[in-house]
Design a protein around this motif. Structure first.
Motif, PDB file in Angstrom:
ATOM      1  N   TYR A   1       1.043  -1.284  -0.222  1.00 10.33           N
ATOM      2  CA  TYR A   1       0.076  -0.034   0.044  1.00 10.33           C
ATOM      3  C   TYR A   1       1.062   1.196   0.076  1.00 10.33           C
ATOM      4  CZ  TYR A   1      -3.897   3.204   1.099  1.00 10.33           C
ATOM      5  OH  TYR A   1      -4.663   4.217   1.008  1.00 10.33           O
ATOM      6  N   PHE A   2       1.043   1.664  -1.258  1.00 12.60           N
ATOM      7  CA  PHE A   2       2.174   2.972  -1.385  1.00 12.60           C
ATOM      8  C   PHE A   2       1.344   4.247  -2.002  1.00 12.60           C
ATOM      9  CE2 PHE A   2       5.343   4.819  -3.923  1.00 12.60           C
ATOM     10  CZ  PHE A   2       6.385   5.293  -3.103  1.00 12.60           C
ATOM     11  N   LYS A   3       1.485   5.251  -1.220  1.00 10.34           N
ATOM     12  CA  LYS A   3       0.895   6.660  -1.904  1.00 10.34           C
ATOM     13  C   LYS A   3      -0.410   6.501  -2.237  1.00 10.34           C
ATOM     14  CE  LYS A   3       3.222   9.650  -4.110  1.00 10.34           C
ATOM     15  NZ  LYS A   3       3.205  10.462  -3.063  1.00 10.34           N
ATOM     16  N   GLU A   4      -1.113   5.890  -1.027  1.00 10.28           N
ATOM     17  CA  GLU A   4      -2.652   5.766  -1.176  1.00 10.28           C
ATOM     18  C   GLU A   4      -3.269   4.767  -2.107  1.00 10.28           C
ATOM     19  OE1 GLU A   4      -4.207   9.712  -0.722  1.00 10.28           O
ATOM     20  OE2 GLU A   4      -3.298   9.913   1.157  1.00 10.28           O
ATOM     21  N   LYS A   5      -2.375   3.892  -2.698  1.00 12.17           N
ATOM     22  CA  LYS A   5      -3.046   2.991  -3.697  1.00 12.17           C
ATOM     23  C   LYS A   5      -2.361   1.566  -3.223  1.00 12.17           C
ATOM     24  CE  LYS A   5      -2.819   5.360  -8.067  1.00 12.17           C
ATOM     25  NZ  LYS A   5      -1.872   5.578  -9.252  1.00 12.17           N
ATOM     26  N   ASP A   6      -3.262   0.481  -3.472  1.00 17.23           N
ATOM     27  CA  ASP A   6      -2.716  -0.898  -3.479  1.00 17.23           C
ATOM     28  C   ASP A   6      -2.131  -1.431  -4.783  1.00 17.23           C
ATOM     29  OD1 ASP A   6      -3.636  -1.916  -0.802  1.00 17.23           O
ATOM     30  OD2 ASP A   6      -5.647  -1.590  -1.408  1.00 17.23           O
ATOM     31  N   TYR A   7      -0.907  -1.838  -4.187  1.00 17.99           N
ATOM     32  CA  TYR A   7      -0.079  -2.621  -5.589  1.00 17.99           C
ATOM     33  C   TYR A   7      -0.013  -3.776  -5.188  1.00 17.99           C
ATOM     34  CZ  TYR A   7       1.461   2.167  -6.952  1.00 17.99           C
ATOM     35  OH  TYR A   7       1.628   3.721  -7.530  1.00 17.99           O
ATOM     36  N   LYS A   8      -0.180  -4.635  -6.366  1.00 17.08           N
ATOM     37  CA  LYS A   8       0.232  -6.041  -6.534  1.00 17.08           C
ATOM     38  C   LYS A   8       1.736  -6.129  -6.664  1.00 17.08           C
ATOM     39  CE  LYS A   8      -1.159 -10.071  -9.236  1.00 17.08           C
ATOM     40  NZ  LYS A   8       0.061 -10.587  -9.371  1.00 17.08           N
ATOM     41  N   CYS A   9       2.037  -6.990  -5.813  1.00 18.14           N
ATOM     42  CA  CYS A   9       3.812  -7.174  -5.887  1.00 18.14           C
ATOM     43  C   CYS A   9       4.029  -8.400  -7.022  1.00 18.14           C
ATOM     44  CB  CYS A   9       4.000  -7.725  -4.515  1.00 18.14           C
ATOM     45  SG  CYS A   9       5.848  -7.718  -4.154  1.00 18.14           S
ATOM     46  N   VAL A  10       4.851  -7.971  -7.890  1.00 11.77           N
ATOM     47  CA  VAL A  10       5.303  -9.028  -8.607  1.00 11.77           C
ATOM     48  C   VAL A  10       6.569  -9.467  -8.700  1.00 11.77           C
ATOM     49  CG1 VAL A  10       3.619  -7.972 -10.757  1.00 11.77           C
ATOM     50  CG2 VAL A  10       5.949  -7.002 -10.615  1.00 11.77           C
ATOM     51  N   ARG A  11       7.336  -8.912  -7.714  1.00 13.64           N
ATOM     52  CA  ARG A  11       8.927  -9.474  -7.516  1.00 13.64           C
ATOM     53  C   ARG A  11       9.006  -8.903  -5.931  1.00 13.64           C
ATOM     54  NH1 ARG A  11      14.845  -9.239 -10.317  1.00 13.64           N
ATOM     55  NH2 ARG A  11      15.886  -9.939  -8.487  1.00 13.64           N
ATOM     56  N   ALA A  12       9.448  -9.751  -5.241  1.00 11.19           N
ATOM     57  CA  ALA A  12       9.853  -9.339  -3.738  1.00 11.19           C
ATOM     58  C   ALA A  12      11.115 -10.476  -3.427  1.00 11.19           C
ATOM     59  CB  ALA A  12       8.929  -9.430  -2.716  1.00 11.19           C
ATOM     60  N   ASP A  13      12.299  -9.953  -3.181  1.00 12.67           N
ATOM     61  CA  ASP A  13      13.421 -10.829  -2.931  1.00 12.67           C
ATOM     62  C   ASP A  13      14.149  -9.698  -1.791  1.00 12.67           C
ATOM     63  OD1 ASP A  13      15.215  -9.286  -4.504  1.00 12.67           O
ATOM     64  OD2 ASP A  13      14.746 -10.628  -6.083  1.00 12.67           O
ATOM     65  N   GLU A  14      15.491 -10.154  -1.461  1.00 16.62           N
ATOM     66  CA  GLU A  14      16.280  -9.328  -0.542  1.00 16.62           C
ATOM     67  C   GLU A  14      16.591  -8.123  -0.919  1.00 16.62           C
ATOM     68  OE1 GLU A  14      20.480 -10.545   1.114  1.00 16.62           O
ATOM     69  OE2 GLU A  14      19.865 -12.249  -0.429  1.00 16.62           O
TER      70      GLU A  14
END
Length: 126
Positions: free
Chosen positions: A62-75
């Motif tokens: 949830y960034f800048k008042e919008k919901d974002y779908k995460c497409v990549r998350a790693d370290e």
């Protein structure tokens, strides 16, 4: 640092706005003109790396008042999108590098420019 952000990221014409966040202090270091990042957004991004990337990937951002779908998350990287806009976050030793793109921009160019700058900062020990 601002010139580095502006030249290497905004200069591609595929980055709408950019910011640099100090990890230790969880504070905003520098942003491109007109890009306001609230303390809650800084916390969201820092926490996106602090918790298990799989959780961030599942829950999104949830960034800048919008919901974002995460497409990549790693370290080292977080990529998230909302329809035709997105946010790319790259972690170095000292900073989170944040870049956004909007409709009409190529997400791949935004990702590549942000990752390259992240690599450059890592090599410099930042």
């Amino acid at each position: 640092m601002l010139n580095l952000l502006l030249d290497t990221l905004l200069g591609t014409k595929h980055v709408d706005s950019a910011a640099l966040i100090k990890l230790q202090e969880r504070s905003l270091c520098v942003t491109s003109p007109g890009f306001s990042v609230m303390p809650s957004d800084v916390r969201t991004l820092v926490n996106g790396f602090a918790k298990n990337p799989l959780i961030t990937r599942r829950e999104g951002l949830y960034f800048k008042e919008k919901d974002y779908k995460c497409v990549r998350a790693d370290e080292y990287s977080l990529y998230a999108k909302n329809e035709n806009t997105g946010v790319v976050v790259v972690k170095t030793q000292l900073y989170l590098l944040v870049a956004t793109y909007t409709a009409g921009m190529y997400p791949s160019v935004c990702v590549e420019a942000t990752e390259k700058l992240g690599d450059y900062l890592r090599k410099k020990g930042n």
